[in-house]
Scaffold this motif. Structure first.
Motif, PDB file in Angstrom:
ATOM      1  N   ASN A 292       0.835  -1.208   0.000  1.00 40.78           N
ATOM      2  CA  ASN A 292       0.000   0.000   0.000  1.00 40.78           C
ATOM      3  C   ASN A 292       0.868   1.255   0.000  1.00 40.78           C
ATOM      4  O   ASN A 292       0.342   2.369  -0.022  1.00 40.78           O
ATOM      5  CB  ASN A 292      -0.929   0.016   1.218  1.00 40.78           C
ATOM      6  N   GLY A 293       2.188   1.074   0.057  1.00 40.31           N
ATOM      7  CA  GLY A 293       3.114   2.202   0.007  1.00 40.31           C
ATOM      8  C   GLY A 293       3.552   2.728   1.350  1.00 40.31           C
ATOM      9  O   GLY A 293       4.364   3.664   1.409  1.00 40.31           O
ATOM     10  N   ALA A 294       3.053   2.157   2.441  1.00 37.32           N
ATOM     11  CA  ALA A 294       3.426   2.632   3.770  1.00 37.32           C
ATOM     12  C   ALA A 294       4.845   2.220   4.123  1.00 37.32           C
ATOM     13  O   ALA A 294       5.239   1.062   3.895  1.00 37.32           O
ATOM     14  CB  ALA A 294       2.453   2.092   4.819  1.00 37.32           C
ATOM     15  N   ILE A 295       5.630   3.142   4.669  1.00 30.56           N
ATOM     16  CA  ILE A 295       6.994   2.828   5.071  1.00 30.56           C
ATOM     17  C   ILE A 295       6.971   1.968   6.330  1.00 30.56           C
ATOM     18  O   ILE A 295       6.345   2.309   7.333  1.00 30.56           O
ATOM     19  CB  ILE A 295       7.809   4.108   5.322  1.00 30.56           C
ATOM     20  N   LEU A 296       7.663   0.833   6.265  1.00 32.47           N
ATOM     21  CA  LEU A 296       7.747  -0.083   7.397  1.00 32.47           C
ATOM     22  C   LEU A 296       9.051   0.082   8.167  1.00 32.47           C
ATOM     23  O   LEU A 296       9.076  -0.059   9.391  1.00 32.47           O
ATOM     24  CB  LEU A 296       7.621  -1.536   6.909  1.00 32.47           C
ATOM     25  N   LYS A 297      10.128   0.376   7.419  1.00 35.30           N
ATOM     26  CA  LYS A 297      11.426   0.431   8.086  1.00 35.30           C
ATOM     27  C   LYS A 297      12.449   1.089   7.164  1.00 35.30           C
ATOM     28  O   LYS A 297      12.385   0.941   5.948  1.00 35.30           O
ATOM     29  CB  LYS A 297      11.890  -0.998   8.428  1.00 35.30           C
ATOM     30  N   ARG A 298      13.363   1.819   7.761  1.00 35.38           N
ATOM     31  CA  ARG A 298      14.519   2.326   7.027  1.00 35.38           C
ATOM     32  C   ARG A 298      15.627   1.284   7.136  1.00 35.38           C
ATOM     33  O   ARG A 298      16.008   0.890   8.241  1.00 35.38           O
ATOM     34  CB  ARG A 298      14.979   3.657   7.607  1.00 35.38           C
ATOM     35  N   LEU A 299      16.150   0.843   6.000  1.00 33.94           N
ATOM     36  CA  LEU A 299      17.122  -0.256   6.004  1.00 33.94           C
ATOM     37  C   LEU A 299      18.568   0.208   5.987  1.00 33.94           C
ATOM     38  O   LEU A 299      19.441  -0.464   6.531  1.00 33.94           O
ATOM     39  CB  LEU A 299      16.870  -1.186   4.810  1.00 33.94           C
ATOM     40  N   THR A 300      18.865   1.335   5.337  1.00 32.92           N
ATOM     41  CA  THR A 300      20.240   1.838   5.317  1.00 32.92           C
ATOM     42  C   THR A 300      20.260   3.297   5.751  1.00 32.92           C
ATOM     43  O   THR A 300      19.306   4.040   5.553  1.00 32.92           O
ATOM     44  CB  THR A 300      20.889   1.721   3.915  1.00 32.92           C
ATOM     45  N   LYS A 301      21.363   3.692   6.353  1.00 29.94           N
ATOM     46  CA  LYS A 301      21.553   5.078   6.809  1.00 29.94           C
ATOM     47  C   LYS A 301      23.030   5.382   6.707  1.00 29.94           C
ATOM     48  O   LYS A 301      23.824   4.997   7.572  1.00 29.94           O
ATOM     49  CB  LYS A 301      21.052   5.262   8.238  1.00 29.94           C
ATOM     50  N   ASN A 302      23.409   6.077   5.631  1.00 28.18           N
ATOM     51  CA  ASN A 302      24.827   6.309   5.360  1.00 28.18           C
ATOM     52  C   ASN A 302      24.958   7.554   4.497  1.00 28.18           C
ATOM     53  O   ASN A 302      24.029   7.925   3.781  1.00 28.18           O
ATOM     54  CB  ASN A 302      25.423   5.084   4.652  1.00 28.18           C
ATOM     55  N   TRP A 303      26.122   8.180   4.564  1.00 28.77           N
ATOM     56  CA  TRP A 303      26.340   9.379   3.753  1.00 28.77           C
ATOM     57  C   TRP A 303      26.373   9.059   2.264  1.00 28.77           C
ATOM     58  O   TRP A 303      26.145   9.933   1.423  1.00 28.77           O
ATOM     59  CB  TRP A 303      27.662  10.047   4.144  1.00 28.77           C
ATOM     60  N   GLY A 304      26.663   7.801   1.929  1.00 26.66           N
ATOM     61  CA  GLY A 304      26.779   7.408   0.528  1.00 26.66           C
ATOM     62  C   GLY A 304      25.431   7.209  -0.135  1.00 26.66           C
ATOM     63  O   GLY A 304      24.365   7.370   0.469  1.00 26.66           O
ATOM     64  N   ILE A 305      25.476   6.848  -1.411  1.00 24.83           N
ATOM     65  CA  ILE A 305      24.270   6.571  -2.195  1.00 24.83           C
ATOM     66  C   ILE A 305      24.005   5.072  -2.161  1.00 24.83           C
ATOM     67  O   ILE A 305      24.849   4.273  -2.575  1.00 24.83           O
ATOM     68  CB  ILE A 305      24.463   7.045  -3.651  1.00 24.83           C
ATOM     69  N   ASP A 306      22.839   4.679  -1.649  1.00 16.67           N
ATOM     70  CA  ASP A 306      22.459   3.266  -1.551  1.00 16.67           C
ATOM     71  C   ASP A 306      21.272   2.996  -2.469  1.00 16.67           C
ATOM     72  O   ASP A 306      20.202   3.581  -2.288  1.00 16.67           O
ATOM     73  CB  ASP A 306      22.089   2.910  -0.105  1.00 16.67           C
ATOM     74  N   VAL A 307      21.471   2.113  -3.455  1.00 16.58           N
ATOM     75  CA  VAL A 307      20.437   1.860  -4.460  1.00 16.58           C
ATOM     76  C   VAL A 307      20.417   0.374  -4.833  1.00 16.58           C
ATOM     77  O   VAL A 307      21.238  -0.413  -4.378  1.00 16.58           O
ATOM     78  CB  VAL A 307      20.661   2.704  -5.741  1.00 16.58           C
ATOM     79  N   SER A 308      19.481   0.007  -5.676  1.00 15.65           N
ATOM     80  CA  SER A 308      19.411  -1.312  -6.334  1.00 15.65           C
ATOM     81  C   SER A 308      19.364  -2.488  -5.369  1.00 15.65           C
ATOM     82  O   SER A 308      20.191  -3.404  -5.453  1.00 15.65           O
ATOM     83  CB  SER A 308      20.579  -1.490  -7.313  1.00 15.65           C
ATOM     84  N   PRO A 309      18.394  -2.524  -4.452  1.00 14.17           N
ATOM     85  CA  PRO A 309      18.301  -3.672  -3.543  1.00 14.17           C
ATOM     86  C   PRO A 309      17.842  -4.932  -4.264  1.00 14.17           C
ATOM     87  O   PRO A 309      17.091  -4.875  -5.243  1.00 14.17           O
ATOM     88  CB  PRO A 309      17.252  -3.225  -2.524  1.00 14.17           C
ATOM     89  N   ALA A 310      18.299  -6.075  -3.778  1.00 13.96           N
ATOM     90  CA  ALA A 310      17.882  -7.384  -4.303  1.00 13.96           C
ATOM     91  C   ALA A 310      17.839  -8.356  -3.132  1.00 13.96           C
ATOM     92  O   ALA A 310      18.847  -8.534  -2.448  1.00 13.96           O
ATOM     93  CB  ALA A 310      18.849  -7.878  -5.374  1.00 13.96           C
ATOM     94  N   PHE A 311      16.696  -8.990  -2.905  1.00 13.20           N
ATOM     95  CA  PHE A 311      16.528  -9.871  -1.753  1.00 13.20           C
ATOM     96  C   PHE A 311      17.144 -11.244  -1.987  1.00 13.20           C
ATOM     97  O   PHE A 311      17.136 -11.768  -3.107  1.00 13.20           O
ATOM     98  CB  PHE A 311      15.044 -10.051  -1.430  1.00 13.20           C
ATOM     99  N   SER A 312      17.645 -11.833  -0.902  1.00 13.52           N
ATOM    100  CA  SER A 312      18.071 -13.231  -0.924  1.00 13.52           C
ATOM    101  C   SER A 312      16.839 -14.123  -1.018  1.00 13.52           C
ATOM    102  O   SER A 312      15.715 -13.680  -0.744  1.00 13.52           O
ATOM    103  CB  SER A 312      18.862 -13.560   0.339  1.00 13.52           C
TER     104      SER A 312
END
Length: 415
Positions: free
Chosen positions: A258-278
């Motif tokens: 539904n688009g609701a945020i559940l959790k923030r997964l990364t927190k870093n000064w860098g750029i974090d993109v392209s997640p892929a689940f195990s």
């Protein structure tokens, strides 16, 4: 002969020579004569793409067109002489808009029938019916079903804009599913194969959409300020990870459908993109420049520990995690982009493409036994190629105008 138990990861896998004559018109009414060659060609192409078989040239066939499809009517010596290990015989009968096909597979040496089934459907479904045959035979011989009832979603530029398309895995039955006349990116099939998520600039700003392929219903999941990009499905199909910039920096967040945020997964000064689940949903591979250049990292969602996965090359991106627990990604070491695979523990790095133009945006088949990626090796435009999981048998499957980019390999078609 029994099951072949073909190891698709073996670098020395032997392709089995198979003869596939044109199908015989067993109905005898002379209607739809084009089906004789068409049906056999579809299966032959599927077998070729699978990487398990080598379809023999029909010009070498000795048997005449009068031969039947039953064991008693076949001269197996004629097929042994040309080097066939397997023989696939087919017949069809067309009645109006319907078609009934019968397919039999024989071991040439023992003359034993290994497979035999009849399939019925509309003539319009001929490709689907033959894909079913190919998948079923692969299941009979190897113990796992073939990939030919699965689908691709990809970005295409034939209209001059980046739109989302879907197609059969052999590149046929292409259908444009977005008509936004803007930039639309990163399609990803849901684990159930009935929905696609993608990012689009449809409303002038980036937004993440979920598109139900069966109903056509489109739902906007996220249009938060800044970026809403590079989303990926959790294996459960109930949650997604995507990159947002609501905190000022590109970080990865977990949202529900539904688009609701559940959790923030990364927190870093860098750029974090392209997640892929195990496969078990307990880890994600993602791209971050926190070490100075884009590299693949792995986040343990249970312990919140992050480890860098790639160390070779200055630019590694676009990870995808297979159901057989191997990671594929795009890497660059000499200005060109190539496809690599690696174990989740950072071992067994393997380069899939070599000196064949630029190769990017890899993905896995749902069963992890094949891969797909886009490459500009042929004519400068990007087209989709597939290969076995070990990188062997690389073959082009899309030939459209413009580029075909960012393939996502979806689950089996529902008909």
């Amino acid at each position: 002969m029994g099951k072949l138990y073909i190891d698709v990861t073996s670098p020395s896998m032997r392709k089995i020579p198979i003869a596939i004559p044109e199908f015989k018109d067993t109905g005898g009414n002379g209607e739809h004569r084009e089906l004789s060659r068409m049906l056999s060609d579809i299966i032959a192409n599927d077998f070729d793409l699978s990487g398990y078989f080598r379809a023999l040239d029909r010009k070498a066939f000795i048997e005449g067109p009068e031969a039947g499809i039953t064991r008693e009517s076949i001269q197996f010596k004629d097929w042994s002489l040309i080097g066939a290990d397997l023989l696939l015989k087919g017949g069809y009968e067309s009645i109006g808009s319907q078609i009934s096909t019968e397919v039999r597979l024989f071991d040439v040496l023992s003359t034993k029938q290994l497979y035999g089934k009849r399939f019925v459907g509309s003539i319009e479904q001929k490709r689907y019916l033959m894909h079913r045959v190919a998948d079923d035979i692969i299941l009979t011989l190897t113990g796992h079903i073939g990939p030919f009832q699965t689908r691709f979603a990809f970005v295409g530029t034939s209209t001059g804009r980046k739109e989302i398309y879907i197609s059969d895995v052999d590149g046929h039955n292409i259908e444009q599913i977005t008509h936004y006349s803007t930039i639309t990116l990163s399609p990803r099939w849901s684990p159930s194969g009935d929905r696609i998520i993608y990012t689009s600039f449809r409303d002038s700003e980036t937004a993440l959409f979920m598109h139900d392929i069966q109903s056509g219903v489109i739902k906007k999941l996220s249009q938060r300020k800044g970026l809403n990009i590079s989303a990926a499905w959790m294996p459960s199909g109930q949650e997604l990870a995507l990159t947002l910039t609501i905190s000022g920096n590109p970080d990865i967040f977990l949202i529900d459908t539904n688009g609701a945020i559940l959790k923030r997964l990364t927190k870093n000064w860098g750029i974090d993109v392209s997640p892929a689940f195990s496969p078990d949903g307990k880890k994600i591979a993602f791209v971050s420049n926190r070490s100075g250049s884009p590299q693949i990292h792995v986040l343990d969602l249970v312990t919140n520990q992050i480890e860098r996965l790639t160390f070779e090359g200055r630019y590694n991106t676009s990870p995808a995690w297979s159901s057989l627990n191997r990671i594929i990604f795009t890497g660059s070491t000499d200005g060109r982009f190539d496809i690599y695979t690696i174990s989740p523990d950072g071992k067994d790095l393997y380069k899939v493409t070599h000196n064949q133009g630029n190769n990017e945006d890899p993905c896995w088949s749902p069963d992890g036994r094949h891969m797909a990626f886009n490459s500009n090796r042929v004519d400068g435009s990007y087209h989709i190629f597939i290969a076995n999981a070990n990188g062997e048998n690389q073959q082009q499957v899309t030939f459209c105008k413009g580029d075909q980019l960012a393939p996502s390999w979806g689950e089996r078609m529902k008909r």
